[in-house]
Scaffold this motif. Structure first.
Motif, PDB file in Angstrom:
ATOM      1  N   VAL A  30       0.841  -1.201   0.000  1.00 24.47           N
ATOM      2  CA  VAL A  30       0.000   0.000   0.000  1.00 24.47           C
ATOM      3  C   VAL A  30       0.874   1.247   0.000  1.00 24.47           C
ATOM      4  O   VAL A  30       0.642   2.196  -0.765  1.00 24.47           O
ATOM      5  CB  VAL A  30      -0.964  -0.004   1.208  1.00 24.47           C
ATOM      6  CG1 VAL A  30      -1.703   1.316   1.317  1.00 24.47           C
ATOM      7  CG2 VAL A  30      -1.928  -1.169   1.122  1.00 24.47           C
ATOM      8  N   VAL A  31       1.904   1.258   0.830  1.00 23.63           N
ATOM      9  CA  VAL A  31       2.817   2.402   0.891  1.00 23.63           C
ATOM     10  C   VAL A  31       3.565   2.553  -0.428  1.00 23.63           C
ATOM     11  O   VAL A  31       3.691   3.665  -0.963  1.00 23.63           O
ATOM     12  CB  VAL A  31       3.798   2.258   2.075  1.00 23.63           C
ATOM     13  CG1 VAL A  31       4.905   3.306   2.011  1.00 23.63           C
ATOM     14  CG2 VAL A  31       3.049   2.343   3.394  1.00 23.63           C
ATOM     15  N   ALA A  32       4.040   1.451  -0.995  1.00 28.36           N
ATOM     16  CA  ALA A  32       4.758   1.512  -2.265  1.00 28.36           C
ATOM     17  C   ALA A  32       3.843   2.023  -3.376  1.00 28.36           C
ATOM     18  O   ALA A  32       4.263   2.840  -4.207  1.00 28.36           O
ATOM     19  CB  ALA A  32       5.309   0.133  -2.627  1.00 28.36           C
ATOM     20  N   GLY A  33       2.607   1.578  -3.393  1.00 27.62           N
ATOM     21  CA  GLY A  33       1.656   2.054  -4.398  1.00 27.62           C
ATOM     22  C   GLY A  33       1.362   3.532  -4.246  1.00 27.62           C
ATOM     23  O   GLY A  33       1.279   4.269  -5.237  1.00 27.62           O
ATOM     24  N   ALA A  34       1.198   3.989  -3.014  1.00 25.00           N
ATOM     25  CA  ALA A  34       0.940   5.409  -2.770  1.00 25.00           C
ATOM     26  C   ALA A  34       2.133   6.260  -3.193  1.00 25.00           C
ATOM     27  O   ALA A  34       1.958   7.327  -3.800  1.00 25.00           O
ATOM     28  CB  ALA A  34       0.625   5.640  -1.299  1.00 25.00           C
ATOM     29  N   LEU A  35       3.337   5.800  -2.920  1.00 27.26           N
ATOM     30  CA  LEU A  35       4.531   6.539  -3.336  1.00 27.26           C
ATOM     31  C   LEU A  35       4.646   6.596  -4.852  1.00 27.26           C
ATOM     32  O   LEU A  35       5.030   7.624  -5.422  1.00 27.26           O
ATOM     33  CB  LEU A  35       5.784   5.911  -2.728  1.00 27.26           C
ATOM     34  CG  LEU A  35       5.941   6.088  -1.225  1.00 27.26           C
ATOM     35  CD1 LEU A  35       7.144   5.293  -0.720  1.00 27.26           C
ATOM     36  CD2 LEU A  35       6.081   7.554  -0.864  1.00 27.26           C
ATOM     37  N   TYR A  36       4.303   5.500  -5.514  1.00 30.47           N
ATOM     38  CA  TYR A  36       4.348   5.488  -6.973  1.00 30.47           C
ATOM     39  C   TYR A  36       3.339   6.471  -7.559  1.00 30.47           C
ATOM     40  O   TYR A  36       3.658   7.237  -8.469  1.00 30.47           O
ATOM     41  CB  TYR A  36       4.083   4.079  -7.502  1.00 30.47           C
ATOM     42  CG  TYR A  36       4.032   4.023  -9.005  1.00 30.47           C
ATOM     43  CD1 TYR A  36       5.199   4.095  -9.753  1.00 30.47           C
ATOM     44  CD2 TYR A  36       2.823   3.924  -9.669  1.00 30.47           C
ATOM     45  CE1 TYR A  36       5.163   4.072 -11.128  1.00 30.47           C
ATOM     46  CE2 TYR A  36       2.769   3.896 -11.047  1.00 30.47           C
ATOM     47  CZ  TYR A  36       3.947   3.971 -11.774  1.00 30.47           C
ATOM     48  OH  TYR A  36       3.898   3.949 -13.135  1.00 30.47           O
ATOM     49  N   TRP A  78       2.068  11.659 -10.268  1.00 28.75           N
ATOM     50  CA  TRP A  78       0.804  12.390 -10.210  1.00 28.75           C
ATOM     51  C   TRP A  78       0.635  13.382 -11.359  1.00 28.75           C
ATOM     52  O   TRP A  78      -0.459  13.560 -11.882  1.00 28.75           O
ATOM     53  CB  TRP A  78       0.649  13.098  -8.870  1.00 28.75           C
ATOM     54  CG  TRP A  78      -0.693  13.721  -8.765  1.00 28.75           C
ATOM     55  CD1 TRP A  78      -0.995  15.048  -8.798  1.00 28.75           C
ATOM     56  CD2 TRP A  78      -1.937  13.038  -8.648  1.00 28.75           C
ATOM     57  NE1 TRP A  78      -2.340  15.233  -8.704  1.00 28.75           N
ATOM     58  CE2 TRP A  78      -2.946  14.000  -8.609  1.00 28.75           C
ATOM     59  CE3 TRP A  78      -2.294  11.695  -8.578  1.00 28.75           C
ATOM     60  CZ2 TRP A  78      -4.285  13.673  -8.505  1.00 28.75           C
ATOM     61  CZ3 TRP A  78      -3.628  11.380  -8.464  1.00 28.75           C
ATOM     62  CH2 TRP A  78      -4.611  12.357  -8.431  1.00 28.75           C
ATOM     63  N   ASP A  79       1.699  14.051 -11.786  1.00 19.45           N
ATOM     64  CA  ASP A  79       1.585  15.019 -12.880  1.00 19.45           C
ATOM     65  C   ASP A  79       1.075  14.348 -14.153  1.00 19.45           C
ATOM     66  O   ASP A  79       0.173  14.855 -14.815  1.00 19.45           O
ATOM     67  CB  ASP A  79       2.926  15.695 -13.147  1.00 19.45           C
ATOM     68  CG  ASP A  79       3.361  16.608 -12.013  1.00 19.45           C
ATOM     69  OD1 ASP A  79       2.473  17.060 -11.251  1.00 19.45           O
ATOM     70  OD2 ASP A  79       4.565  16.863 -11.896  1.00 19.45           O
ATOM     71  N   ASP A  80       1.652  13.203 -14.498  1.00 18.01           N
ATOM     72  CA  ASP A  80       1.221  12.490 -15.695  1.00 18.01           C
ATOM     73  C   ASP A  80      -0.185  11.911 -15.527  1.00 18.01           C
ATOM     74  O   ASP A  80      -0.970  11.907 -16.475  1.00 18.01           O
ATOM     75  CB  ASP A  80       2.198  11.361 -16.031  1.00 18.01           C
ATOM     76  CG  ASP A  80       3.520  11.883 -16.559  1.00 18.01           C
ATOM     77  OD1 ASP A  80       3.518  12.999 -17.129  1.00 18.01           O
ATOM     78  OD2 ASP A  80       4.529  11.184 -16.421  1.00 18.01           O
ATOM     79  N   ILE A  81      -0.494  11.434 -14.345  1.00 19.42           N
ATOM     80  CA  ILE A  81      -1.824  10.860 -14.103  1.00 19.42           C
ATOM     81  C   ILE A  81      -2.884  11.941 -14.258  1.00 19.42           C
ATOM     82  O   ILE A  81      -3.888  11.751 -14.958  1.00 19.42           O
ATOM     83  CB  ILE A  81      -1.891  10.222 -12.699  1.00 19.42           C
ATOM     84  CG1 ILE A  81      -1.011   8.980 -12.642  1.00 19.42           C
ATOM     85  CG2 ILE A  81      -3.329   9.875 -12.328  1.00 19.42           C
ATOM     86  CD1 ILE A  81      -0.813   8.421 -11.257  1.00 19.42           C
ATOM     87  N   SER A  82      -2.673  13.098 -13.635  1.00 23.59           N
ATOM     88  CA  SER A  82      -3.678  14.160 -13.707  1.00 23.59           C
ATOM     89  C   SER A  82      -3.766  14.745 -15.114  1.00 23.59           C
ATOM     90  O   SER A  82      -4.865  15.066 -15.588  1.00 23.59           O
ATOM     91  CB  SER A  82      -3.384  15.247 -12.675  1.00 23.59           C
ATOM     92  OG  SER A  82      -2.156  15.865 -12.950  1.00 23.59           O
ATOM     93  N   ALA A  83      -2.630  14.875 -15.804  1.00 22.69           N
ATOM     94  CA  ALA A  83      -2.657  15.405 -17.172  1.00 22.69           C
ATOM     95  C   ALA A  83      -3.412  14.444 -18.093  1.00 22.69           C
ATOM     96  O   ALA A  83      -4.229  14.875 -18.915  1.00 22.69           O
ATOM     97  CB  ALA A  83      -1.238  15.628 -17.681  1.00 22.69           C
ATOM     98  N   GLY A  84      -3.139  13.163 -17.963  1.00 19.89           N
ATOM     99  CA  GLY A  84      -3.837  12.182 -18.785  1.00 19.89           C
ATOM    100  C   GLY A  84      -5.319  12.138 -18.482  1.00 19.89           C
ATOM    101  O   GLY A  84      -6.152  12.023 -19.390  1.00 19.89           O
TER     102      GLY A  84
END
Length: 61
Positions: free
Chosen positions: A28-34, A39-45
Motif C-alpha cells: 500500500v505504501v509503495a503504491g501510494a509513493l508510486y 501524479w503530474d502524468d496521471i492528472s494530465a492524462g
C-alpha cells in the motif's frame, strides 16, 4: 489443538507467524509513493481524457 484438527487446519509455527504478521501495508505504501511520483502524468492524462484531447505519452521529443 484438537479443535483445530476438527476443522482440518493446524497451528502456525513461529516462522510462519513471523512471516504473516507484516500484512500487506508495504504494498500500500509503495503504491501510494508510486502514484505520488507520477501524479503530474496521471492528472494530465485524466484531464486530457475528460476534455477529449490527445495526450502525448512519449516524454522524449
Amino acid at each position: 489443538m484438537k479443535q483445530l484438527e476438527n476443522y482440518g487446519v493446524q497451528a502456525l509455527n513461529t516462522e510462519e507467524l513471523k512471516s504473516t504478521e507484516g500484512g500487506f501495508w508495504q504494498y500500500v505504501v509503495a503504491g501510494a509513493l508510486y502514484v505520488m511520483s507520477e501524479w503530474d502524468d496521471i492528472s494530465a492524462g485524466f484531464n486530457d481524457g475528460i476534455n477529449g484531447n490527445d495526450y502525448d505519452y512519449n516524454p522524449c521529443p
